[in-house]
Design a protein around this motif. Sequence first.
Motif, PDB file in Angstrom:
ATOM      1  N   TYR A   9       0.863  -1.180   0.000  1.00 17.68           N
ATOM      2  CA  TYR A   9       0.000   0.000   0.000  1.00 17.68           C
ATOM      3  C   TYR A   9       0.904   1.236   0.000  1.00 17.68           C
ATOM      4  O   TYR A   9       2.012   1.198   0.514  1.00 17.68           O
ATOM      5  N   GLU A  10       0.391   2.325  -0.534  1.00 17.82           N
ATOM      6  CA  GLU A  10       1.088   3.601  -0.410  1.00 17.82           C
ATOM      7  C   GLU A  10       0.116   4.589   0.213  1.00 17.82           C
ATOM      8  O   GLU A  10      -1.100   4.439   0.076  1.00 17.82           O
ATOM      9  N   ALA A  11       0.652   5.573   0.918  1.00 22.60           N
ATOM     10  CA  ALA A  11      -0.188   6.569   1.581  1.00 22.60           C
ATOM     11  C   ALA A  11       0.165   7.944   1.025  1.00 22.60           C
ATOM     12  O   ALA A  11       1.249   8.453   1.285  1.00 22.60           O
ATOM     13  N   ALA A  12      -0.757   8.516   0.250  1.00 20.23           N
ATOM     14  CA  ALA A  12      -0.444   9.720  -0.519  1.00 20.23           C
ATOM     15  C   ALA A  12      -1.339  10.884  -0.098  1.00 20.23           C
ATOM     16  O   ALA A  12      -2.392  10.693   0.516  1.00 20.23           O
ATOM     17  N   TYR A  13      -0.904  12.095  -0.462  1.00 24.48           N
ATOM     18  CA  TYR A  13      -1.722  13.290  -0.279  1.00 24.48           C
ATOM     19  C   TYR A  13      -2.474  13.575  -1.574  1.00 24.48           C
ATOM     20  O   TYR A  13      -1.878  13.593  -2.644  1.00 24.48           O
ATOM     21  N   ALA A  14      -3.769  13.804  -1.457  1.00 19.14           N
ATOM     22  CA  ALA A  14      -4.565  14.091  -2.650  1.00 19.14           C
ATOM     23  C   ALA A  14      -4.863  15.588  -2.711  1.00 19.14           C
ATOM     24  O   ALA A  14      -4.654  16.315  -1.743  1.00 19.14           O
ATOM     25  N   ALA A  22      -7.673  11.906  -5.845  1.00 19.94           N
ATOM     26  CA  ALA A  22      -7.592  10.540  -5.346  1.00 19.94           C
ATOM     27  C   ALA A  22      -7.727   9.537  -6.490  1.00 19.94           C
ATOM     28  O   ALA A  22      -7.044   8.507  -6.520  1.00 19.94           O
ATOM     29  N   ALA A  23      -8.595   9.868  -7.461  1.00 19.24           N
ATOM     30  CA  ALA A  23      -8.797   8.944  -8.578  1.00 19.24           C
ATOM     31  C   ALA A  23      -7.525   8.790  -9.402  1.00 19.24           C
ATOM     32  O   ALA A  23      -7.146   7.685  -9.804  1.00 19.24           O
ATOM     33  N   ARG A  40      -4.290  10.490   2.620  1.00 25.48           N
ATOM     34  CA  ARG A  40      -4.069  11.166   3.897  1.00 25.48           C
ATOM     35  C   ARG A  40      -4.866  12.446   4.025  1.00 25.48           C
ATOM     36  O   ARG A  40      -4.904  13.045   5.097  1.00 25.48           O
ATOM     37  N   THR A  41      -5.429  12.929   2.932  1.00 27.10           N
ATOM     38  CA  THR A  41      -6.062  14.243   2.934  1.00 27.10           C
ATOM     39  C   THR A  41      -7.539  14.118   3.289  1.00 27.10           C
ATOM     40  O   THR A  41      -8.307  13.499   2.564  1.00 27.10           O
ATOM     41  N   PRO A  61      -9.770   5.943   2.947  1.00 23.38           N
ATOM     42  CA  PRO A  61      -9.786   7.355   3.340  1.00 23.38           C
ATOM     43  C   PRO A  61      -9.188   7.489   4.736  1.00 23.38           C
ATOM     44  O   PRO A  61      -9.532   6.722   5.638  1.00 23.38           O
ATOM     45  N   ALA A  62      -8.291   8.411   4.896  1.00 23.52           N
ATOM     46  CA  ALA A  62      -7.651   8.598   6.194  1.00 23.52           C
ATOM     47  C   ALA A  62      -7.564  10.081   6.485  1.00 23.52           C
ATOM     48  O   ALA A  62      -7.936  10.911   5.651  1.00 23.52           O
TER      49      ALA A  62
END
Lengths: 239, 178
Positions: A9-14, A22-23, A40-41, A61-62
């Motif tokens: 998994y990767e955790a990114a800022y949208a 996000a898409a 993360r957003t 979603p986080a």
Amino acid sequence: MTATHPGPYEAAYAHPDGDATAARLAQTARRYGYDGLVIRTREADVDAGALRERYDVDVVPAVEVVAGEPSSASGAVGNFRPDFPLVLVRGGTDALNRFAVEQDRIDVLAAPLSGEGGFNHVLAKAAATHGTRVEFDLGSALRESGGQRVRALKGLRKLREIVGYYDAPYVVSARPTSHLELRSPRELVAVGSQLGFEEAWLRAGLAEWGRLAARNRRRRSAEFISPGVRVDRCEEDDR
Amino acid sequence: MKHLPKHLRPRWRYLVVGLEAWPDADISRGPFQREVWYAAQNLLGDPGSADADLTVVRFRFEEGTGAAVVRARHGEVERGRAALACVDAVDGHPVGMRVRGVSGTIRAGEESYLGDAGGFGDESTVELANDGATGTGRRRRDGAVDVSTPSGYVGATDRDTSRPGRSDPADDAASDDN
């Protein structure tokens, strides 16, 4: 991938924190071989179900709480915990790092060594006790240069030694802010190996996001009472 | 100089690299090669960089998408991969990159991993569903849309965008079913 062995998994800022929606991140993550993507957003307004169906990526979603001090972070964590399967707190000061690892309701201490923040054996022990994952940020290895990068790599090594010794839980991420900053799991492992990380250890850190998300979704479901206790259907013999 | 006997010639592996950037990025081979060398030197040091010997042997980039074939010494592929991952911008243009595959000859690499050409399908004014910002959106063939907003480019997909007064994202999504 099975539920017990999630893939990377990767955790990114949208957008609006980052430069991609996000898409778009989900589309790129799928192409790069990720099984899941944590957004993360909080403001990104993610329709996880639709994205999952369309791109075949488990979108989680986080919220990454960014606060100046523990008291305001605490309020934010309390507000967002019921609505998000993952709650992260961005470290950066000794007080915030300490606060994050001592809270059961915080999943991840993000970027503990950013800013003025430090990390030591006391925090590692607390993280192991409370199950707060400590984030290893490979982003600075990928995108910084010169002295800043050297400092970041020094920090990563120190963190690795402390977290490894106390067997504290951890996650690995490149903290991308756009689809252009995403790197495939294999690339991250290759970079991490150059920094002295072991491949299996890195892959476990990438997969840990997925394990965390799955655990928290189980806990948020109606059947869950407390760890080890859940509402189940009656067995046929009981009727 | 006379050619080396075959058993003394270095053996190479070819990394086929996919590249992506914003629509206004104009990236050419020279600057890309320079960034690859910088990245290798910064990550692997001079000795490691010399060992990996990363050389761009094929390069193509147009309209925000590109591909390159980078040569690395046999046995140095993982180090080469790590160095390539650290290329985050070329000439100040942020780039996304990923090693699509590794092969033993340039031709095999091109045939196996250099399939899609990329490029933009159409260009029109679109609205970002999330925050209502409008701008020129350039749509790629795979459904990705790069929207030029006042605060810079935003990477989106056709799901996130709608054309003002014409359709909403749901309509765009419907066309995917067929």
